[in-house]
Motif scaffolding. Structure first.
Motif, short mmCIF file in Angstrom:
data_model
loop_
_atom_site.label_atom_id
_atom_site.label_comp_id
_atom_site.label_asym_id
_atom_site.label_seq_id
_atom_site.Cartn_x
_atom_site.Cartn_y
_atom_site.Cartn_z
N GLY A 155 -22.60 -6.39 19.47
CA GLY A 155 -21.91 -7.57 18.98
C GLY A 155 -22.86 -8.62 18.45
N PRO A 156 -22.34 -9.83 18.23
CA PRO A 156 -23.15 -10.90 17.65
C PRO A 156 -24.37 -11.24 18.49
CG PRO A 156 -20.81 -11.44 17.60
CD PRO A 156 -20.94 -10.21 18.42
N GLU A 157 -24.27 -11.17 19.84
CA GLU A 157 -25.40 -11.53 20.68
C GLU A 157 -26.56 -10.56 20.46
OE1 GLU A 157 -24.36 -11.87 24.73
OE2 GLU A 157 -26.42 -12.16 25.43
N ALA A 158 -26.26 -9.26 20.40
CA ALA A 158 -27.32 -8.28 20.17
C ALA A 158 -27.89 -8.42 18.76
CB ALA A 158 -26.77 -6.86 20.38
N ASP A 159 -27.03 -8.71 17.79
CA ASP A 159 -27.52 -8.90 16.42
C ASP A 159 -28.43 -10.11 16.33
OD1 ASP A 159 -24.33 -7.88 14.96
OD2 ASP A 159 -26.05 -6.72 15.66
N ASP B 131 -32.35 -10.35 15.05
CA ASP B 131 -32.82 -11.31 14.04
C ASP B 131 -34.00 -12.11 14.56
OD1 ASP B 131 -29.46 -12.11 12.81
OD2 ASP B 131 -30.83 -10.45 12.36
N ALA B 132 -33.94 -12.50 15.83
CA ALA B 132 -35.04 -13.29 16.42
C ALA B 132 -36.32 -12.47 16.49
CB ALA B 132 -34.63 -13.78 17.81
N LYS B 133 -36.21 -11.20 16.84
CA LYS B 133 -37.39 -10.34 16.89
C LYS B 133 -37.99 -10.18 15.49
CE LYS B 133 -36.69 -6.60 19.40
NZ LYS B 133 -35.92 -5.46 19.98
N ARG C 170 -33.10 -20.04 23.51
CA ARG C 170 -33.12 -19.00 24.54
C ARG C 170 -33.23 -17.60 23.91
NH1 ARG C 170 -31.68 -18.72 29.79
NH2 ARG C 170 -30.93 -20.87 29.77
N THR C 171 -32.53 -17.37 22.79
CA THR C 171 -32.60 -16.08 22.11
C THR C 171 -34.01 -15.79 21.63
OG1 THR C 171 -30.30 -16.32 21.38
CG2 THR C 171 -31.64 -14.69 20.24
N LEU C 172 -34.69 -16.83 21.13
CA LEU C 172 -36.05 -16.63 20.65
C LEU C 172 -37.00 -16.30 21.79
CD1 LEU C 172 -37.69 -16.68 18.03
CD2 LEU C 172 -38.34 -19.03 18.57
N TYR C 173 -36.83 -16.96 22.94
CA TYR C 173 -37.67 -16.65 24.10
C TYR C 173 -37.42 -15.22 24.59
CZ TYR C 173 -39.70 -21.27 24.86
OH TYR C 173 -40.43 -22.43 24.75
N THR C 174 -36.15 -14.77 24.53
CA THR C 174 -35.85 -13.39 24.91
C THR C 174 -36.53 -12.41 23.97
OG1 THR C 174 -33.71 -14.10 25.79
CG2 THR C 174 -34.00 -11.75 25.37
N ALA C 175 -36.46 -12.69 22.67
CA ALA C 175 -37.13 -11.83 21.69
C ALA C 175 -38.63 -11.84 21.89
CB ALA C 175 -36.77 -12.29 20.27
N LYS C 176 -39.17 -12.98 22.25
CA LYS C 176 -40.62 -13.11 22.52
C LYS C 176 -41.03 -12.20 23.68
CE LYS C 176 -43.97 -16.66 23.96
NZ LYS C 176 -44.19 -16.22 25.34
N ALA C 177 -40.21 -12.18 24.72
CA ALA C 177 -40.52 -11.32 25.86
C ALA C 177 -40.38 -9.84 25.49
CB ALA C 177 -39.60 -11.66 27.02
N LYS C 178 -39.37 -9.50 24.69
CA LYS C 178 -39.18 -8.11 24.29
C LYS C 178 -40.37 -7.59 23.48
CE LYS C 178 -34.92 -7.34 25.83
NZ LYS C 178 -34.59 -6.25 26.80
#
Length: 560
Positions: free
Chosen positions: A381-385, A389-391, A421-429
């Protein structure tokens, strides 16, 4: 002659028939059967009966029959019926069996069965449910468990036994129903459902098993399979007005020796069933489960097992839940060989005991379209998309070297409208590293040291997608595209040696990329390749959290 546990099997061919006798052993009295010499199908049916009842190998029975016919030939007798010659005398014992002729041998060879279409009379297709479920043919009902397939079989049975019109308003002629089912209990499931749907249960029969007598003469019972077509036909004969035969599900009745994924074995089972349906003028409704994975093909290809199921069936219908309303079920058309494709229908299961309630309006959707809607609903869904995008943004923003964390965050928030928060999650991934050049001092972000680039095609797609997104966003804000030919060339040049850029995150002097001093706000952002995703080390994460806690918490405030 064959002996089986002291029981002896013998056969004699005379006047067009083979008389087979089984006697001795535990049998209280001899058992005798007669089969026509020319009817090889009757031979196989008798051999199969002896195998099931007495454990005699089918090959042994067939060999006894063949030996009887060959013995009649070698003795100068003809096993086939013939008219006695006019000159034969009444007392001549061999008058009905003239000497063997030269063409007698060919009578035992396999002969072609040819249909002359000039002699075939064209007839219209007969329907149980007009243009949906044909009479004398096999229809498939396919769906995942719990979608309502068995509810539909009860609804159909209720309509057939009472003559209630079909959901689309077409007439339904009254008749009886024979059901083959093992999954649902007759007492607490099938009968309550039929009562809730106002069925005439006096017209419904359930065929559960087969009674037979063992070689010792004792009565016994075993499970039913589709190899027991003579038994099924006897049950149909007991219901002279039977119009619907339900097999729910077919996997329970294939037998242990049939591989449902082998096309030749499935066709060997279903072809006699199709012939029975045509001979008895009964609609055969076969319930099938669907594969767990929807795959990439059409809806008919999701039926579990061989394609022989859908190949022999003349009509295929799919049952699924509405992707936007899980309580709404869809009855959608798949393969249709005998009529034009009609729109689908929708229904709900309501009440206690539960029953089927149909919607009046048709559903203008095929089974393939319904399956595609189901696939779309199961995709991220949109959250995963947003995370992807952030990654992609971080890979581009940090490809030329370290940047001030606050500049990256500002770029993400202002130019991309993203969530912190999404960017920090992508940063960790991605394993993006945080560091300070001096303490106290501002935080920088950089791609991990020693990152490897293994998939340049994926990298190029990611970068081009990111540039396209930035261009669209710029057009939406200013009305002027900022994506120039030079920008695309810059990406292409960087892709030539993506690993070199990522392995050395600091800009090289020869690249004419002069970093801005940290005090002035970080470095310029260039475009480069995408590193392979690395695993985040927990010790490193804890160390960075501690650094953030001691500093200005600029980068890791919302990471947890």
């Amino acid at each position: 002659m064959r002996s089986h546990d002291t029981a002896v099997l013998t056969a004699t061919a005379r006047n067009g028939e083979i008389v087979v006798t089984l006697k001795g052993g535990p049998l209280p009295e001899p058992i005798t059967h007669c089969v026509p010499v020319k009817d090889r199908t009757a031979w196989r049916e008798l051999a199969d009966r002896f195998r099931r009842q007495f454990g005699i190998d089918m090959g042994d029975t067939l060999n006894v029959l063949l030996e009887a016919v060959n013995e009649a030939k070698t003795q100068g007798r003809d096993a086939h019926p013939v008219d006695p010659p006019a000159e034969s005398r009444p007392g001549d014992a061999t008058a009905g069996f003239p000497p063997k002729t030269n063409n007698t041998e060919s009578e035992f060879d396999f002969q072609p069965v040819i249909i002359n279409l000039e002699e075939v009379v064209a007839t219209p297709v007969e329907w149980l449910w007009d243009k949906r479920i044909p009479l004398g043919r096999i229809t498939l009902l396919v769906g995942k468990p719990g979608q309502g397939k068995s509810f539909l079989t009860c609804d159909f049975a209720a309509r057939v036994t009472t003559g209630t019109p079909w959901p689309d308003g077409s007439p339904c002629h009254k008749g009886s129903v024979l059901m083959l089912t093992l999954e649902d209990d007759p007492a607490d499931t099938i009968r309550p459902r039929l009562d809730a749907m106002h069925a005439d249960v006096a017209r419904v029969r359930i065929l559960k098993a087969v009674n037979y007598r063992g070689i010792d003469g004792a009565p016994r019972q075993r499970g039913l399979t589709l190899a027991d077509l003579p038994v099924i036909e006897k049950a149909l004969e007991s219901l002279s007005d039977c119009r619907l035969l339900v097999i729910d599900p077919i996997g329970d009745f294939l037998g242990g020796r049939v591989d449902s994924h082998r096309d030749n074995e499935i066709r060997a089972v279903l072809t006699p069933l199709a012939e029975l349906a045509q001979r008895r003028k009964v609609a055969v409704l076969v319930v099938m489960h669907r594969r767990k994975s929807t795959g990439e093909g059409g809806a008919d290809e999701t039926a579990m097992g061989s394609r022989g199921f859908t190949g022999i069936s003349r009509s295929v219908w799919h049952v699924s839940r509405d992707a936007n309303d899980k309580k709404r079920r869809l009855f959608l058309p798949g393969k249709q060989n005998l009529a034009e494709e009609l729109p689908g229908l929708a229904f709900r299961i309501t009440g206690e005991p539960p029953r089927v309630e149909w919607e009046r309006e048709p559903v203008n959707m095929t089974a393939d379209e319904g399956l595609e809607a189901e696939r779309q609903a199961s995709r991220p869904g949109p959250e995963a998309d947003a995370l992807e995008d952030a990654k992609a943004f971080l890979l581009v923003a940090l490809s030329a070297g370290p940047r001030l964390a606050k500049d990256v965050l500002e770029d993400w928030r202002v130019n991309h409208g993203g969530c912190q928060r999404t960017l920090y999650t992508a940063k960790a991934k991605l394993g993006v590293e945080s560091f300070r050049e001096k303490n106290p001092g501002p935080w920088f972000w950089k791609l991990p040291e020693g990152a490897h680039c293994k998939d340049t095609s994926t990298l190029q797609t990611t970068l081009q997608t990111q540039i396209a997104l930035q261009s669209v966003q710029c057009v939406e804000k200013t009305g002027v595209s900022n994506t120039s030919e030079g920008a695309h060339c810059k990406v292409a040049d960087t892709l030539d040696e993506p690993c070199n850029v990522l392995n050395d995150p600091k800009p090289k002097p020869t690249e004419n990329l002069t970093p801005t001093p940290p005090e002035s706000g970080g470095t310029d952002s260039g475009d480069s390749g995408r590193p392979q995703h690395s695993v985040v080390d927990l010790d490193d994460v804890n160390h960075q959290l501690a650094e953030a806690a001691e500093g200005d918490v600029d980068a890791w405030l919302d990471f947890s």
